[in-house]
Design a protein around this motif. Structure first.
Motif, PDB file in Angstrom:
ATOM      1  N   GLY A   1      -8.988  -2.901 -47.434  1.00 37.17           N
ATOM      2  CA  GLY A   1     -10.191  -3.607 -47.876  1.00 37.17           C
ATOM      3  C   GLY A   1     -11.313  -3.485 -46.854  1.00 37.17           C
ATOM      4  N   TYR A   2     -12.536  -3.855 -47.292  1.00 39.78           N
ATOM      5  CA  TYR A   2     -13.712  -3.594 -46.466  1.00 39.78           C
ATOM      6  C   TYR A   2     -13.778  -4.468 -45.213  1.00 39.78           C
ATOM      7  CZ  TYR A   2     -15.604  -0.529 -49.987  1.00 39.78           C
ATOM      8  OH  TYR A   2     -15.787   0.528 -50.832  1.00 39.78           O
ATOM      9  N   LEU A   3     -13.345  -5.724 -45.314  1.00 43.88           N
ATOM     10  CA  LEU A   3     -13.482  -6.618 -44.170  1.00 43.88           C
ATOM     11  C   LEU A   3     -12.656  -6.101 -42.986  1.00 43.88           C
ATOM     12  CD1 LEU A   3     -14.760  -9.234 -43.197  1.00 43.88           C
ATOM     13  CD2 LEU A   3     -12.657 -10.402 -43.853  1.00 43.88           C
ATOM     14  N   ALA A   4     -11.377  -5.816 -43.251  1.00 47.60           N
ATOM     15  CA  ALA A   4     -10.515  -5.321 -42.175  1.00 47.60           C
ATOM     16  C   ALA A   4     -11.023  -3.969 -41.678  1.00 47.60           C
ATOM     17  CB  ALA A   4      -9.076  -5.209 -42.670  1.00 47.60           C
ATOM     18  N   ALA A   5     -11.502  -3.130 -42.597  1.00 47.96           N
ATOM     19  CA  ALA A   5     -12.006  -1.814 -42.190  1.00 47.96           C
ATOM     20  C   ALA A   5     -13.198  -1.966 -41.255  1.00 47.96           C
ATOM     21  CB  ALA A   5     -12.390  -0.996 -43.420  1.00 47.96           C
ATOM     22  N   ALA A   6     -14.109  -2.877 -41.607  1.00 49.83           N
ATOM     23  CA  ALA A   6     -15.282  -3.092 -40.758  1.00 49.83           C
ATOM     24  C   ALA A   6     -14.849  -3.617 -39.395  1.00 49.83           C
ATOM     25  CB  ALA A   6     -16.237  -4.073 -41.423  1.00 49.83           C
ATOM     26  N   LEU A   7     -13.930  -4.557 -39.412  1.00 52.50           N
ATOM     27  CA  LEU A   7     -13.495  -5.184 -38.172  1.00 52.50           C
ATOM     28  C   LEU A   7     -12.852  -4.168 -37.225  1.00 52.50           C
ATOM     29  CD1 LEU A   7     -13.633  -7.952 -37.053  1.00 52.50           C
ATOM     30  CD2 LEU A   7     -11.517  -8.543 -38.228  1.00 52.50           C
ATOM     31  N   ARG A   8     -11.903  -3.382 -37.769  1.00 54.65           N
ATOM     32  CA  ARG A   8     -11.175  -2.485 -36.870  1.00 54.65           C
ATOM     33  C   ARG A   8     -12.086  -1.390 -36.322  1.00 54.65           C
ATOM     34  NH1 ARG A   8      -9.034   2.336 -38.530  1.00 54.65           N
ATOM     35  NH2 ARG A   8      -7.228   2.191 -37.172  1.00 54.65           N
ATOM     36  N   ASN A   9     -13.125  -1.062 -37.081  1.00 50.47           N
ATOM     37  CA  ASN A   9     -14.006  -0.003 -36.599  1.00 50.47           C
ATOM     38  C   ASN A   9     -15.129  -0.528 -35.707  1.00 50.47           C
ATOM     39  OD1 ASN A   9     -12.963   2.565 -37.603  1.00 50.47           O
ATOM     40  ND2 ASN A   9     -13.133   1.547 -39.583  1.00 50.47           N
ATOM     41  N   LEU A  10     -15.556  -1.778 -35.926  1.00 53.28           N
ATOM     42  CA  LEU A  10     -16.510  -2.369 -34.984  1.00 53.28           C
ATOM     43  C   LEU A  10     -15.862  -2.463 -33.608  1.00 53.28           C
ATOM     44  CD1 LEU A  10     -18.173  -5.392 -36.798  1.00 53.28           C
ATOM     45  CD2 LEU A  10     -19.210  -3.243 -36.121  1.00 53.28           C
ATOM     46  N   LEU A  11     -14.582  -2.834 -33.608  1.00 56.32           N
ATOM     47  CA  LEU A  11     -13.907  -3.070 -32.330  1.00 56.32           C
ATOM     48  C   LEU A  11     -13.538  -1.774 -31.625  1.00 56.32           C
ATOM     49  CD1 LEU A  11     -11.915  -6.216 -33.288  1.00 56.32           C
ATOM     50  CD2 LEU A  11     -13.867  -6.038 -31.778  1.00 56.32           C
TER      51      LEU A  11
END
Lengths: 347, 278
Positions: free
Chosen positions: B119-129
């Motif tokens: 999903g998008y939320l986890a994808a955004a999170l792991r890539n921001l970090l």
């Protein structure tokens, strides 16, 4: 322990292969083109096929069929599983509730998340604005102070530019270049400021102090050279969006770091995961604010619009941003307190 | 009865149907190459976009101002594209399909620790970090990520910091085709059948070991094949005393065939177990 099984592996495979191939084809189709491309009949057939393959896998394991067959069935089960089950966020919703995140919900979620983590946001504001004011005042008292913070080669052209003022438009082309630069640079800084908060908040604190100090020193230096009015006119339009967004992104990073320091009743990892999800609306919101700031800074702040108009618009912008963050999307006090307790059990 | 957990890079995921399947977790090397591939794709696209914009703005006009504006706008677009490469590309594609093109090409996929799509939320999170993973060398575009590698080495599922926070892991999704059961070739000869016991019982570990050996033996040298077969054949010869075959490898093939085809019986584990071969 049942030691015998009536069916040899060959017979078992021959009988079931048809269903396996059908499920495999469906899984591949979804992986390649998305779940919406399935025909209604196909959608209906995924679940029974998946259940049958689950049973086949259990049977193959129990009957000790060969390892490649078990591996194949495991792979097929895994692929079908990811078709049948959505991500946790989607899976958690109740049927019939609003299933797609709406723009309206996002509009409310951002300020709510900011207020949920207000302590971190306040600390972030202090970490940014104290060095900012310090840099500004010290440079105004002694312009040489700015040279400690910003290289002279960077300060000179800035002073020169602001002394000229905005009598002439710099041209649409340069405006667009600068807007692109602000997107690339500023949104990048904000996101990095958030992400490095993972290091117990140290990264965020560093970026906040550093940016506060440099911004203050530059403004003070330009002011000391007699172009203070001009730089204020330039900054006032986008400043509330830009500096506000940096502070909010930094605050999100600090919340992330603090969740590791004081996890409350959770494990550190669980606390980190919960807080990260809870601050994500702030990060998205801050990015959008910076996109808007980039457009304003590129196309409006340096334009030849008369200075009083710019200052008036800047003031209105400031009020809008503050009102939005403090008031938008207010639920009942009870609901917000509950959300807050859930996201940050340590406060 | 579960065999002891092998020293392997698998994670077990239990579904609501109480089926346990395993994902093979992807290691740092493969993920690094996927990342390189993604960067290659991105920067090639960026270069192509740059060339296109250059041509367009060069054609924008002979008038000095128009050309200058066009070049300026092109530079702005390029900077926004650069931003998209650094911060949007990975998150958007992983949220949409679970893998970036680079990951897909190397057979990698990102899933949650419960085996679901991310999903998008986890994808955004792991890539921001990614930015936190790149610490302390924050400006190496993630190519040298000391924090990330440390985290991957310290976690059982090769999770970098972004994975830990988002609750995700990267798995190898390459699916195996159903392999044909091991066939005996050439078929059993008359003289071999004479001494072959009517009923052969092998326990699960023996079956697995012999099967994996039989599948591999065509790729082994003859000497190595016999050497490996000798490790298990004596044990079976003791059990089926009258049985004779041309060589140990052939003996294993015959016994395996009889055990899996006729009767389909698994033996109880022998009371005295040989030392595990792992």
């Amino acid at each position: 322990m049942a030691l015998t099984s009536a069916v040899t592996e060959g017979a078992f495979t021959a009988r079931r292969q048809g269903d396996w191939d059908r499920l495999d084809a469906l899984a591949r189709k979804v992986q390649a083109r998305g779940v919406r491309q399935l025909a209604p009949g196909e959608v209906a057939s995924v679940s029974p096929l998946y259940l049958d393959v689950c049973a086949d896998l259990s049977r193959a394991r129990a009957a000790r069929y060969s390892a490649p067959l078990v591996d194949y069935l495991e792979g097929l089960t895994a692929a079908a599983h990811s078709v049948l089950y959505g991500s946790q966020a989607r899976g958690g919703r109740v049927a019939g509730a609003a299933s797609r995140p709406s723009l309206r919900a996002a509009f409310d979620a951002f300020p709510r998340a900011v207020r949920r983590h207000r302590t971190a946001m306040l600390v972030s504001a202090v970490l940014f604005f104290v060095p900012f004011v310090g840099g500004l005042v010290l440079t105004l008292l002694d312009p040489a102070f700015a040279l400690n913070v910003v290289p002279e080669s960077m300060l000179r052209p800035l002073v020169h530019a602001y002394q000229e003022g905005f009598a002439e438009d710099r041209g649409a082309g340069l405006d667009a270049t600068m807007a692109g630069f602000y997107v690339h640079n500023n949104v990048g800084i904000a996101l990095r400021c958030f992400a490095t908060g993972l290091a117990l908040g140290v990264g965020s604190a560093f970026y906040l102090v550093e940016n506060g100090l440099t911004t203050g020193a530059i403004m003070g230096y330009v002011g000391a050279q007699g172009a203070g009015g001009n730089i204020f006119t330039f900054v006032v339009g986008h400043g509330s969006l830009e500096l506000g967004a940096i502070v909010l992104a930094g605050g999100a990073g600090l919340a992330l770091g603090w969740s590791l320091v004081a996890p409350g009743s959770r494990t550190r990892l669980a606390s980190l995961q919960a807080t990260a999800r809870s601050v994500m609306p702030v990060v998205f919101g801050a990015s959008v604010m910076l996109f808007m700031a980039a457009a304003v800074e590129g196309f409006w702040s340096a334009s030849s619009v008369p200075s009083p108009v710019k200052r008036l618009v800047g003031g209105a912008m400031f009020l809008t941003v503050v009102t939005y963050v403090l008031l938008a999307g207010r639920g009942s006090a009870k609901a917000e307190a509950l959300e807050r307790a859930e996201a940050a059990p340590w406060t | 009865m579960q065999p002891p957990a092998p020293l392997d890079t698998d994670v077990a995921i239990e579904t609501p149907e109480h089926i346990v399947f395993r994902h093979r977790v992807a290691g740092p090397a493969r993920r690094f190459f996927a990342y390189l591939l993604d960067l290659l794709i991105c920067y090639s696209a960026l270069a192509a976009l740059g060339a296109l914009l250059l041509l367009l703005s060069a054609g924008a006009g002979q008038v000095l101002h128009a050309a200058r504006d066009a070049f300026g706008a092109a530079a702005g677009v390029m900077l926004v594209a650069l931003f998209a490469i650094q911060w949007v590309y990975f998150a958007a594609l992983e949220g949409w399909r679970g893998a970036t093109p680079g990951k897909s090409l190397l057979g990698l996929r990102v899933v949650t620790t419960t085996g679901r799509p991310i999903g998008y939320l986890a994808a955004a999170l792991r890539n921001l970090l990614r930015a936190a993973d790149a610490l302390p060398l924050a400006y190496t575009a993630g190519l040298v990520s000391i924090a990330g590698l440390t985290s991957m080495a310290a976690t059982r599922r090769f999770q970098r910091l972004g994975d830990l926070v988002a609750g995700t892991l990267v798995v190898v999704s390459g699916r195996v085709q159903a392999a044909a059961p091991v066939a005996l070739s050439p078929p059993a000869q008359l003289d071999e059948l004479e001494s072959l016991p009517d009923e052969v019982r092998l326990d699960a570990e023996e079956r697995l070991a012999i099967e994996l050996f039989l599948r591999r033996r065509s790729r082994l040298g003859r000497a190595r094949e016999l050497e490996l077969a000798m490790m298990i054949a004596p044990m079976l010869r003791a059990r089926y005393a009258g049985f004779r075959a041309a060589d140990p490898s052939r003996a294993l093939a015959l016994l395996y065939d009889r055990a899996t085809r006729a009767g389909r019986r698994d033996s109880l584990p022998p009371s005295i177990r040989p030392p595990p071969w792992r």
